[in-house]
Design an enzyme around this catalytic site. Structure first.
Site, PDB file in Angstrom:
ATOM      1  N   LYS A  67       0.780  -1.212  -0.077  1.00  0.00           N
ATOM      2  CA  LYS A  67       0.113  -0.060  -0.001  1.00  0.00           C
ATOM      3  C   LYS A  67       0.806   1.150  -0.104  1.00  0.00           C
ATOM      4  O   LYS A  67       1.797   1.314   0.934  1.00  0.00           O
ATOM      5  CB  LYS A  67      -1.028  -0.034   1.235  1.00  0.00           C
ATOM      6  CG  LYS A  67      -1.723   1.098   1.248  1.00  0.00           C
ATOM      7  CD  LYS A  67      -2.624   1.258   2.434  1.00  0.00           C
ATOM      8  CE  LYS A  67      -2.295   1.650   3.554  1.00  0.00           C
ATOM      9  NZ  LYS A  67      -3.447   2.068   4.758  1.00  0.00           N
ATOM     10  N   ARG A 110     -10.246  -1.829   7.408  1.00  0.00           N
ATOM     11  CA  ARG A 110      -9.196  -2.903   7.887  1.00  0.00           C
ATOM     12  C   ARG A 110      -8.825  -2.355   9.507  1.00  0.00           C
ATOM     13  O   ARG A 110      -8.559  -3.160  10.425  1.00  0.00           O
ATOM     14  CB  ARG A 110      -8.037  -3.182   6.936  1.00  0.00           C
ATOM     15  CG  ARG A 110      -7.398  -1.764   6.588  1.00  0.00           C
ATOM     16  CD  ARG A 110      -6.150  -1.814   7.730  1.00  0.00           C
ATOM     17  NE  ARG A 110      -4.918  -1.241   7.263  1.00  0.00           N
ATOM     18  CZ  ARG A 110      -4.250  -0.461   7.738  1.00  0.00           C
ATOM     19  NH1 ARG A 110      -4.276  -0.249   9.056  1.00  0.00           N
ATOM     20  NH2 ARG A 110      -3.172  -0.051   7.286  1.00  0.00           N
ATOM     21  N   GLN A 138     -12.278   8.056  11.137  1.00  0.00           N
ATOM     22  CA  GLN A 138     -12.363   6.847  11.225  1.00  0.00           C
ATOM     23  C   GLN A 138     -13.010   6.380  12.548  1.00  0.00           C
ATOM     24  O   GLN A 138     -13.364   4.934  12.978  1.00  0.00           O
ATOM     25  CB  GLN A 138     -10.870   6.197  11.535  1.00  0.00           C
ATOM     26  CG  GLN A 138      -9.936   6.272   9.952  1.00  0.00           C
ATOM     27  CD  GLN A 138      -8.541   5.120  10.101  1.00  0.00           C
ATOM     28  OE1 GLN A 138      -8.807   4.213  10.800  1.00  0.00           O
ATOM     29  NE2 GLN A 138      -7.828   5.697   9.533  1.00  0.00           N
ATOM     30  N   ASN A 159     -13.117  14.074  22.712  1.00  0.00           N
ATOM     31  CA  ASN A 159     -12.505  14.432  21.547  1.00  0.00           C
ATOM     32  C   ASN A 159     -11.655  15.674  21.935  1.00  0.00           C
ATOM     33  O   ASN A 159     -12.336  16.651  22.610  1.00  0.00           O
ATOM     34  CB  ASN A 159     -13.270  14.624  20.455  1.00  0.00           C
ATOM     35  CG  ASN A 159     -12.372  14.840  19.114  1.00  0.00           C
ATOM     36  OD1 ASN A 159     -11.746  13.991  18.543  1.00  0.00           O
ATOM     37  ND2 ASN A 159     -12.282  16.150  18.559  1.00  0.00           N
ATOM     38  N   SER A 199      -4.584  11.103  16.196  1.00  0.00           N
ATOM     39  CA  SER A 199      -3.227  11.458  15.712  1.00  0.00           C
ATOM     40  C   SER A 199      -2.330  12.067  16.644  1.00  0.00           C
ATOM     41  O   SER A 199      -1.699  12.859  16.378  1.00  0.00           O
ATOM     42  CB  SER A 199      -3.414  12.200  14.299  1.00  0.00           C
ATOM     43  OG  SER A 199      -3.895  13.541  14.690  1.00  0.00           O
ATOM     44  N   GLY A 220      -4.454   4.552  17.116  1.00  0.00           N
ATOM     45  CA  GLY A 220      -3.883   5.998  16.280  1.00  0.00           C
ATOM     46  C   GLY A 220      -2.596   5.892  16.130  1.00  0.00           C
ATOM     47  O   GLY A 220      -2.032   6.749  15.115  1.00  0.00           O
ATOM     48  N   ASP A 222       0.814   5.101  14.635  1.00  0.00           N
ATOM     49  CA  ASP A 222       1.447   4.372  13.617  1.00  0.00           C
ATOM     50  C   ASP A 222       2.600   5.072  12.903  1.00  0.00           C
ATOM     51  O   ASP A 222       3.380   4.611  11.812  1.00  0.00           O
ATOM     52  CB  ASP A 222       0.594   4.171  12.382  1.00  0.00           C
ATOM     53  CG  ASP A 222      -0.057   5.537  11.814  1.00  0.00           C
ATOM     54  OD1 ASP A 222       0.421   6.571  12.308  1.00  0.00           O
ATOM     55  OD2 ASP A 222      -0.942   5.499  10.778  1.00  0.00           O
TER      56      ASP A 222
END
Length: 320
Positions: A67, A110, A138, A159, A199, A220, A222
């Site tokens: 990807k 996914r 998401q 949030n 993020s 979150g 990555d």
């Protein structure tokens, strides 16, 4: 080469099919039948974007590919979502390119399926309250996927930008569940299962916030430097991930490892639980799944959608 356009994905790929594909690839990884290639992820110095490649090979399903894409935080001004990607599949027997698949919706599906796998296998018995940290694009996929694998009775959420909480409230309404906006200490104390999907680059959920028997799906982080959880919280949990090497390099557990609070050996692949090799949460009061997002997840859902597109005549054939 077959092309499955982004616009076709929503009508082809179901959350149930995504879940099945992700559960299967996690199982194959734990059996050493599938492996991921090293991740390339870089800040390109333009539009604050992160761009990279994730790939791998699943020897059980003979799925090979990568990807390409990343995160463009300024995309709102273009009327686009922040995550942009395309999946490329190759014939494992010949190396010829086999398919190009729009990866934006597939990435959301996914990612949500991965946390759902962790919830199915690691949620405390009798869990009733789902806590959501993050209300971005998401989050709705995450809530829907969680509700499909467990019978929650209520959703609570937080949030950093409260005006975005309407997305969580609307999604809970779609699921027929009551929703309440809360602060983080309340969320940590009341939620039986927590999904964090932000993020952030500094911890949001602190050790003192989580007081009961809980499962956390940290989805979150990555990238090196990203962080959603207090390392002290990680240190007292039973730890699971999609891939250990990626978790300690760019995932949520990178910080606790760097501080010497946990050893890499304390982290278990979720596939080992799926395969029945590991008992899962057992008597642990707290479990954490670090969903770093591995290339094999993208390949698994892309392969599944190509088959669905072929069956419905929606895969375009292109000669290259």
């Amino acid at each position: 080469m077959l092309v499955v356009a982004e616009r076709e994905i929503a009508g082809l790929m179901t959350p149930e099919a995504a879940y099945d594909a992700i559960e299967a690839v996690f199982a194959a990884m734990a059996k050493d039948q599938a492996y991921n290639f090293p991740v390339v992820r870089e800040a390109i110095g333009h539009e604050d974007a992160l761009y990279g490649f994730k790939g791998g090979f699943d020897g059980a399903a003979l799925t090979l590919g990568l990807k390409a894409g990343g995160y463009w935080p300024q995309n709102q001004k273009h009327g686009l979502i922040n995550h942009q990607s395309t999946v490329f599949l190759f014939d494992a027997d010949t190396g010829r390119v086999a398919a190009a698949v729009g990866g934006n919706l597939l990435t959301a599906l996914r990612t949500a399926a991965a946390s759902a796998v962790s919830i199915r296998y690691l949620a405390p018995k009798g869990a009733k309250v789902l806590g959501m940290i993050g209300a971005g694009h998401q989050s709705a996929f995450q809530m829907h996927a969680a509700a499909r694998v467990h019978g929650f009775e209520k959703v609570i959420g937080w949030n950093p930008h409260p005006e975005m909480l309407t997305r969580l409230a609307d999604t809970a309404t779609e699921l027929g569940l009551p929703f309440e906006a809360v602060d983080l200490p309340t969320l940590g104390a009341e939620a039986d299962v927590i999904i964090s999907i932000t993020s952030a680059f500094s911890p949001l959920l602190l050790d003192a916030h989580v007081t009961g028997t809980t499962h956390i799906a940290a989805m979150g982080t990555d990238t090196k430097g990203k962080q959603e959880l207090d390392p002290a919280l990680v240190a007292r949990a039973r730890l699971f991930t999609d891939e250990v090497a990626q978790s300690v390099a760019i995932g949520e557990f990178q910080h606790a490892v760097a501080q010497g609070l946990i050893a890499e050996e304390a982290i278990t692949q979720i596939g080992a639980v799926v395969n029945g090799i590991h008992p899962g949460r057992g008597d642990a009061a707290l479990t954490i799944f670090d969903g770093t997002g591995v290339g094999l997840q993208d390949l698994a859902v892309a392969q599944a959608v190509v088959k669905l597109a072929q069956a419905k005549g929606l895969a375009q054939k292109v000669e290259i």
